[in-house]
Motif scaffolding. Structure first.
Motif, PDB file in Angstrom:
ATOM      1  N   GLY A  75      43.135 -42.166  82.228  1.00 31.71           N
ATOM      2  CA  GLY A  75      42.390 -42.973  83.192  1.00 31.71           C
ATOM      3  C   GLY A  75      42.964 -42.756  84.576  1.00 31.71           C
ATOM      4  N   GLU A  76      43.327 -43.836  85.268  1.00 34.58           N
ATOM      5  CA  GLU A  76      43.861 -43.663  86.622  1.00 34.58           C
ATOM      6  C   GLU A  76      45.372 -43.432  86.602  1.00 34.58           C
ATOM      7  OE1 GLU A  76      42.764 -47.333  88.560  1.00 34.58           O
ATOM      8  OE2 GLU A  76      44.488 -48.379  87.736  1.00 34.58           O
ATOM      9  N   GLU A  77      45.970 -43.453  85.408  1.00 33.48           N
ATOM     10  CA  GLU A  77      47.411 -43.217  85.307  1.00 33.48           C
ATOM     11  C   GLU A  77      47.700 -41.767  84.941  1.00 33.48           C
ATOM     12  OE1 GLU A  77      49.620 -46.184  83.221  1.00 33.48           O
ATOM     13  OE2 GLU A  77      51.328 -44.872  82.847  1.00 33.48           O
ATOM     14  N   ILE A  78      48.709 -41.208  85.600  1.00 26.85           N
ATOM     15  CA  ILE A  78      49.173 -39.868  85.246  1.00 26.85           C
ATOM     16  C   ILE A  78      50.610 -39.993  84.770  1.00 26.85           C
ATOM     17  CG2 ILE A  78      49.770 -37.587  86.142  1.00 26.85           C
ATOM     18  CD1 ILE A  78      47.388 -37.856  88.038  1.00 26.85           C
ATOM     19  N   GLN A  79      50.859 -39.540  83.540  1.00 26.16           N
ATOM     20  CA  GLN A  79      52.195 -39.633  82.969  1.00 26.16           C
ATOM     21  C   GLN A  79      52.833 -38.255  82.914  1.00 26.16           C
ATOM     22  OE1 GLN A  79      51.827 -41.646  79.177  1.00 26.16           O
ATOM     23  NE2 GLN A  79      51.576 -43.644  80.185  1.00 26.16           N
ATOM     24  N   SER A  97      53.380 -33.242  92.488  1.00 26.58           N
ATOM     25  CA  SER A  97      52.335 -34.026  93.154  1.00 26.58           C
ATOM     26  C   SER A  97      51.691 -33.191  94.276  1.00 26.58           C
ATOM     27  CB  SER A  97      52.898 -35.344  93.699  1.00 26.58           C
ATOM     28  OG  SER A  97      53.684 -35.119  94.861  1.00 26.58           O
ATOM     29  N   LEU A  98      52.468 -32.299  94.896  1.00 25.32           N
ATOM     30  CA  LEU A  98      51.891 -31.411  95.918  1.00 25.32           C
ATOM     31  C   LEU A  98      50.913 -30.431  95.295  1.00 25.32           C
ATOM     32  CD1 LEU A  98      55.062 -30.629  98.083  1.00 25.32           C
ATOM     33  CD2 LEU A  98      53.261 -32.302  98.525  1.00 25.32           C
ATOM     34  N   VAL A  99      51.227 -30.000  94.080  1.00 24.14           N
ATOM     35  CA  VAL A  99      50.281 -29.152  93.343  1.00 24.14           C
ATOM     36  C   VAL A  99      49.032 -29.968  93.009  1.00 24.14           C
ATOM     37  CG1 VAL A  99      49.901 -27.816  91.232  1.00 24.14           C
ATOM     38  CG2 VAL A  99      52.146 -27.741  92.370  1.00 24.14           C
ATOM     39  N   GLY A 100      49.234 -31.204  92.634  1.00 20.95           N
ATOM     40  CA  GLY A 100      48.121 -32.074  92.247  1.00 20.95           C
ATOM     41  C   GLY A 100      47.127 -32.316  93.365  1.00 20.95           C
ATOM     42  N   THR A 101      47.626 -32.423  94.583  1.00 19.62           N
ATOM     43  CA  THR A 101      46.716 -32.665  95.718  1.00 19.62           C
ATOM     44  C   THR A 101      46.124 -31.366  96.246  1.00 19.62           C
ATOM     45  OG1 THR A 101      48.552 -32.489  97.300  1.00 19.62           O
ATOM     46  CG2 THR A 101      48.008 -34.703  96.503  1.00 19.62           C
ATOM     47  N   LEU A 128      44.691 -36.531  92.453  1.00 23.38           N
ATOM     48  CA  LEU A 128      45.577 -35.555  91.835  1.00 23.38           C
ATOM     49  C   LEU A 128      44.857 -34.843  90.692  1.00 23.38           C
ATOM     50  CD1 LEU A 128      48.854 -37.690  91.591  1.00 23.38           C
ATOM     51  CD2 LEU A 128      48.411 -35.820  93.191  1.00 23.38           C
ATOM     52  N   ASP A 129      45.045 -33.544  90.610  1.00 19.08           N
ATOM     53  CA  ASP A 129      44.505 -32.751  89.511  1.00 19.08           C
ATOM     54  C   ASP A 129      45.620 -32.622  88.455  1.00 19.08           C
ATOM     55  OD1 ASP A 129      43.749 -30.741  87.764  1.00 19.08           O
ATOM     56  OD2 ASP A 129      42.781 -29.530  89.314  1.00 19.08           O
ATOM     57  N   ALA A 130      45.551 -33.464  87.440  1.00 23.23           N
ATOM     58  CA  ALA A 130      46.630 -33.514  86.444  1.00 23.23           C
ATOM     59  C   ALA A 130      46.712 -32.210  85.652  1.00 23.23           C
ATOM     60  CB  ALA A 130      46.439 -34.703  85.507  1.00 23.23           C
ATOM     61  N   ASP A 131      45.561 -31.579  85.425  1.00 22.39           N
ATOM     62  CA  ASP A 131      45.579 -30.310  84.689  1.00 22.39           C
ATOM     63  C   ASP A 131      46.317 -29.235  85.483  1.00 22.39           C
ATOM     64  OD1 ASP A 131      44.208 -31.385  82.582  1.00 22.39           O
ATOM     65  OD2 ASP A 131      42.235 -30.822  83.349  1.00 22.39           O
ATOM     66  N   TYR A 180      57.680 -40.365  83.805  1.00 16.96           N
ATOM     67  CA  TYR A 180      57.378 -40.748  85.186  1.00 16.96           C
ATOM     68  C   TYR A 180      55.913 -41.203  85.248  1.00 16.96           C
ATOM     69  CZ  TYR A 180      57.856 -41.292  90.092  1.00 16.96           C
ATOM     70  OH  TYR A 180      57.936 -41.875  91.331  1.00 16.96           O
ATOM     71  N   ARG A 181      55.711 -42.422  85.760  1.00 17.91           N
ATOM     72  CA  ARG A 181      54.361 -42.995  85.823  1.00 17.91           C
ATOM     73  C   ARG A 181      53.802 -42.943  87.248  1.00 17.91           C
ATOM     74  NH1 ARG A 181      53.780 -48.785  84.432  1.00 17.91           N
ATOM     75  NH2 ARG A 181      51.587 -48.220  84.367  1.00 17.91           N
ATOM     76  N   ILE A 182      52.653 -42.295  87.393  1.00 15.90           N
ATOM     77  CA  ILE A 182      51.921 -42.272  88.658  1.00 15.90           C
ATOM     78  C   ILE A 182      50.614 -43.033  88.451  1.00 15.90           C
ATOM     79  CG2 ILE A 182      50.714 -40.807  90.336  1.00 15.90           C
ATOM     80  CD1 ILE A 182      52.612 -38.509  89.490  1.00 15.90           C
ATOM     81  N   ILE A 183      50.266 -43.909  89.375  1.00 21.84           N
ATOM     82  CA  ILE A 183      48.916 -44.479  89.357  1.00 21.84           C
ATOM     83  C   ILE A 183      48.165 -43.814  90.501  1.00 21.84           C
ATOM     84  CG2 ILE A 183      47.481 -46.551  89.434  1.00 21.84           C
ATOM     85  CD1 ILE A 183      49.306 -46.839  87.135  1.00 21.84           C
TER      86      ILE A 183
END
Lengths: 246, 246
Positions: B180-184, B205-209, B136-139, B113-116
């Motif tokens: 970079g600006e992409e989250i996979q 994504s809710l966790v990410g924000t 988004l906090d990807a970690d 799944y690709r998020i920009i």
């Protein structure tokens, strides 16, 4: 007058290129119209480089001045709003001094050329990469590419329409790398001639298929004759990725 | 009768999904028509998975039988020829035994799944990734994702229309990585429920924000209620990347 520098990304597929043309919508026209729609000012923007029809940008740069003072963030958001649904996005906007010129203040240019090397047609990458069906030897391409590094007369690798006074250019970097079925060519220089990257990639593809030896590329450079280079790689594999400034 | 297994790539943007529908062209319909155009045989192909409208595939798999014997390479080239201009490509074709079934012989599924993650609209990636403007906090997303690993009742993360008898699934891998600006987001399992990946990505994504804590994701899983998961991430960020067989 406040001056702004914007960083621009665009999908060149349905655009006639950077510069205003009579035959269709250009990046320049879209952005100038978005500025007008946003604040009613009729400005002429100066782009760093005039990408050809079909060429993409991940980091094109342009500058313009407005008569009224607006925050860069406001300008960026408003332009993105008014640019819709054109495939053009403003990634960054900042205020700059009046002396800044996107074209003449640039000190280095970076391009990426994407080749997909496989037999099957493209789907998600259609219009975003060049499909080469014959097997390419990326290592051979990369080795040959190093011949072009340095200061040379690139007459063999420039467009007939190229308006630069001198064909001398200093190529800093030309790297060919395979990532699975994708081959990426990255080129950096203080400046490029018109069509130089596409011309170099086209010639390198001949090396990749084995039609040319390393020496043929060296000979093409040496002979300073446009007829002797390989055909230009198509525009839709090319991305202007970044322009550097002091 | 010779049986064939094909590996398929498609751009789901203008397709109604894998399965034949009345409201537009599906991948299945395009390929079945291409087979008919090529050899006059009316076959029904069996796909590994029924991707939804807008979902892409880099490695969907299907099988079918023909009455006349043809070399796999010939079948592949002919299908690619007849599929034009549909955004569908046959990447591989091989002969398989009659017992092979793309759907029921599958032992593992892999999705991307690709998020920009940026403020500016998408251009070259429009329709090929999900644009999320809030940072988004990807970690944090990756850490929370590990809650979902293992065997669970995934009722909270399945579509209302999901036809699977049991909501129990074993999630093997769910990795979130920023480039970079992409989250996979990469997900692997022996099998998935309908909309499971999109539902998990929506909740992550809710966790990410920061709207959800790690514990909220755990609670959503625990409660086994579709209303408690986050909204589904949109289809056009999802790619079926690979299906494994024995």
């Amino acid at each position: 007058m406040p001056c702004y520098r914007i960083t621009i990304e665009y999908d060149g597929r349905d655009l006639v290129g950077w510069q205003r043309q009579k035959n269709g919508p250009s990046v320049q026209q879209h952005i100038e119209e978005a500025i007008f729609d946003f604040c009613g000012e009729e400005v002429r923007i100066q782009g760093a480089g005039r990408t050809d029809a079909g060429v993409h940008a991940l980091g094109q740069v342009a500058n313009f001045a407005l008569t009224s003072n607006r925050k860069p963030q406001v300008v960026m958001n408003a332009l993105n709003q008014h640019l819709k649904p054109a495939p053009i996005a403003i990634l960054e906007c900042e205020e700059v001094g009046e002396e800044f010129c996107a074209r003449f203040s640039a000190i280095k240019w970076h391009y990426l050329y994407r080749i997909i090397n496989r037999r099957a047609p493209l789907t998600v990458d259609a219009g975003l990469a060049w499909l080469v069906k014959r097997e390419l030897d990326a290592d051979a391409m990369n080795e040959a590419a190093q011949i072009l590094i340095g200061r040379h007369d690139f007459t063999s690798f420039r467009a007939a329409a190229c308006q630069a006074k001198s064909p001398m250019r200093t190529l800093e970097r030309l790297v060919v790398e395979r990532k699975g079925e994708e081959i990426q060519v990255r080129a950096s220089a203080i400046s490029f001639l018109h069509n130089q990257v596409r011309s170099m990639v086209g010639s390198l593809s001949l090396v990749g298929t084995g039609q040319w030896a390393r020496e043929d590329l060296a000979a093409a450079l040496e002979v300073k004759d446009r007829q002797r280079a390989g055909p230009n790689a198509p525009p839709y594999g090319l991305y202007l990725t970044r322009v550097d400034y002091d």
